[in-house]
Scaffold this motif. Structure first.
Motif, short mmCIF file in Angstrom:
data_model
loop_
_atom_site.label_atom_id
_atom_site.label_comp_id
_atom_site.label_asym_id
_atom_site.label_seq_id
_atom_site.Cartn_x
_atom_site.Cartn_y
_atom_site.Cartn_z
N ASP A 92 -57.40 1.58 -22.62
CA ASP A 92 -58.00 1.44 -21.30
C ASP A 92 -58.98 0.27 -21.32
N CYS A 93 -58.80 -0.67 -20.42
CA CYS A 93 -59.71 -1.82 -20.36
C CYS A 93 -61.04 -1.36 -19.77
N ASP A 107 -54.98 -1.31 -15.55
CA ASP A 107 -55.80 -1.54 -16.75
C ASP A 107 -55.62 -0.47 -17.82
N LYS A 137 -65.09 5.22 -25.14
CA LYS A 137 -65.74 4.25 -24.27
C LYS A 137 -67.25 4.50 -24.19
MG LIG Z 1 -60.48 1.03 -17.18
#
Ligand SMILES: [Mg+2]
Length: 423
Positions: free
Chosen positions: A9-10, A104, A156
């Motif tokens: 996941d960006c 993304d 993240k």
């Molecule tokens: Mg993202």
């Protein structure tokens, strides 16, 4: 043998794209605005830290913008689309088993890499994408898609992970589930999470350990699948993209759901345009076109999926002809009243364009169409894709496909005139 999934996941994707080409944005609060510069659709970590909320209208935060010198960008979907493609192409070098989930995000099937250290592999993916494209990503790895999503979320948020978390056979699995709010479990959403919390199920761990019959009665088979996925039993498999040789698929999930036929037609026209350009680049023509649409699969009450297959009288790569057929197909399957999450087109039965058998009653001027397409491709190659396009895509209207972008960054990667200059 249980599979292994990774979600890549960006991070803050639109903001990260802007930062690649504008280093001045680094370390500062940055927001990207929606079409017509209305609302905030992406935020940097710094912008999140000063509690700018997703979706807030920009006029409501004008004070925050002043005090914190927030950098404001219009959205530049040509840039994001192109950067996305670069990320996906890079990912497919790590494994051919890839599902592009959104602009993304992609799921990878890493089952064949079981013998490797998966955390190391995740870090390799992460550093390659950072080095080649400049976009930071998080990687979550686990035995099901739902667990991978949870791993990705924690990767993240928690600096300790360094952006990669592998939850396969991990002693931290229960801990990871316990710190995940039930609302953040893949597919749970607002309404289910309210219901679950009312029943004392507040986090993913409690949801995993909830009784089957209770879940089945109140959330149906979709709910049961969620719970099983949390227990490590894969219920969702990788939805691979079609192999390129056999066909071309262009499809996207919308960030916000789409309702009207007009918007759906524009989206279909846009995807047909992309696909037809690809066809011509490969010097092939499509004999069959398929159009499909679907609502959000997690809204089980109102879930709708349909697909229409159209056999073309003569294989073609002509954009306008393909749009015409695709729109006919769309009209057959479009149903009013649904919130659509994804629409797409597939070109199949591809033939080399030198081998097209014409038919007697073909009333189209194929030579003229060929010349027209050649001009279209040349101009778009030189001036940036989308310089010339069909009105069906929604020219000049204030909609998703063509809107006002006051502070848009240049199309650095897709337009020669807007290449980044180094002084
Ligand atoms: Mg993202």
């Amino acid at each position: 043998m249980s599979p292994i999934f990774a979600i890549v996941d960006c991070n803050n994707f639109y903001v990260s794209c802007e930062r690649v080409f504008n280093p001045k944005l680094a370390g500062k609060p940055v927001v990207v605005l929606s079409n017509n510069d209305g609302c905030v659709v992406a935020r940097s970590d710094e912008a999140k830290a000063i509690s700018i909320k997703m979706g807030v209208p920009v006029f409501k935060i004008s004070n925050l913008i002043k005090t914190h010198e927030v950098q404001v960008c219009s959205s530049n979907y040509a840039l994001y689309g192109d950067m996305s493609q670069r990320v996906m192409t890079t990912l497919s070098e790590f494994t051919p088993d890839i599902e592009i989930y959104s602009i993304d995000e992609a799921f990878l099937d890493l089952s064949r890499f079981k013998r490797y250290n998966l955390t190391d592999y995740g870090h390799r993916i992460r550093s390659t994408i950072k080095k080649w494209i400049g976009i930071p990503v998080s990687v979550g790895i686990a035995e099901t898609k739902t667990l991978a999503k949870i791993a990705g979320r924690i990767a993240k948020k928690s600096e300790k992970t360094g952006g990669v978390l592998d939850l396969t056979a991990s002693p931290y699995l229960d801990r990871a589930l316990a710190i995940t709010d039930v609302e953040d479990v893949w597919g749970v959403g607002r309404s289910y999470s309210r219901f679950l919390k009312e029943n004392g199920i507040k986090n993913a761990l409690q949801l995993r350990d909830a009784g089957d019959s209770f879940i089945k009665k109140r959330m149906g088979i979709v709910g049961l699948r969620m719970v099983r996925e949390l227990r490590g039993v894969a219920c969702y498999s990788l939805e691979r993209c079609l192999p390129p040789k056999k066909g071309i698929t262009v499809s996207r999930s919308f960030k916000d759901s789409i309702k009207t036929l007009t918007e759906m037609k524009e989206a279909v026209a846009a995807y047909v345009s992309i696909g037809a350009t690809k066809l011509r680049k490969e010097r092939s023509a499509a004999g069959v076109i398929m159009v499909f649409l679907m609502t959000n699969r997690f809204q089980q009450e109102r879930h709708y999926f349909n697909l229409e297959t159209i056999q073309l009288p003569v294989p073609t790569s002509d954009t306008s002809e393909l749009i015409q057929y695709a729109h006919e197909g769309l009209k057959k399957i479009y149903m009013k009243g649904y919130l659509y999450k994804r629409v797409g087109v597939m070109f199949k039965d591809l033939v080399p364009d030198g081998q097209i058998q014409s038919i007697f009653f073909d009333r189209r001027d194929r030579k003229r169409s060929e010349k027209l397409m050649l001009v279209l491709d040349r101009i778009n190659d030189r001036m940036g894709s989308g310089t010339l396009k069909y009105a069906a895509v929604g020219l000049g209207r204030n909609q998703r496909w063509q809107t006002v972008f006051e502070r848009r960054s240049p199309a650095y990667t897709t337009n020669w005139d807007q290449l980044l200059k180094v002084s």
